[in-house]
Design a protein around this motif. Sequence first.
Motif, PDB file in Angstrom:
ATOM      1  N   ALA A  98     124.986 -80.534   2.190  1.00  0.00           N
ATOM      2  CA  ALA A  98     125.228 -79.959   3.514  1.00  0.00           C
ATOM      3  C   ALA A  98     124.703 -80.923   4.575  1.00  0.00           C
ATOM      4  CB  ALA A  98     124.525 -78.616   3.630  1.00  0.00           C
ATOM      5  N   GLU A 105     121.689 -77.961   8.306  1.00  0.00           N
ATOM      6  CA  GLU A 105     122.673 -76.888   8.109  1.00  0.00           C
ATOM      7  C   GLU A 105     122.492 -76.260   6.730  1.00  0.00           C
ATOM      8  OE1 GLU A 105     124.911 -75.823  10.351  1.00  0.00           O
ATOM      9  OE2 GLU A 105     124.224 -77.287  11.818  1.00  0.00           O
ATOM     10  N   ASP A 106     122.774 -74.970   6.640  1.00  0.00           N
ATOM     11  CA  ASP A 106     122.782 -74.306   5.339  1.00  0.00           C
ATOM     12  C   ASP A 106     124.038 -74.706   4.578  1.00  0.00           C
ATOM     13  OD1 ASP A 106     120.429 -72.930   5.838  1.00  0.00           O
ATOM     14  OD2 ASP A 106     121.467 -71.202   6.687  1.00  0.00           O
TER      15      ASP A 106
END
Length: 54
Positions: A30, A34-35
């Motif tokens: 990612a 960010e997830d």
Amino acid sequence: MELRRPDNLPAANSPARFGVNVVELSEIRAPKGEDPVRWLLVTDRPIDTDEDCW
């Protein structure tokens, strides 16, 4: 996986249970901060190989 027929679906129109395939994918890299994205696909299409998933 087998799913049970929903209660609101008349029995005359469908079986009590039906088979589905489940594919789960997760993002490996990612973007920083960010997830990871996660996808979950439930399908009645046959999946016998990794290529079938794609």
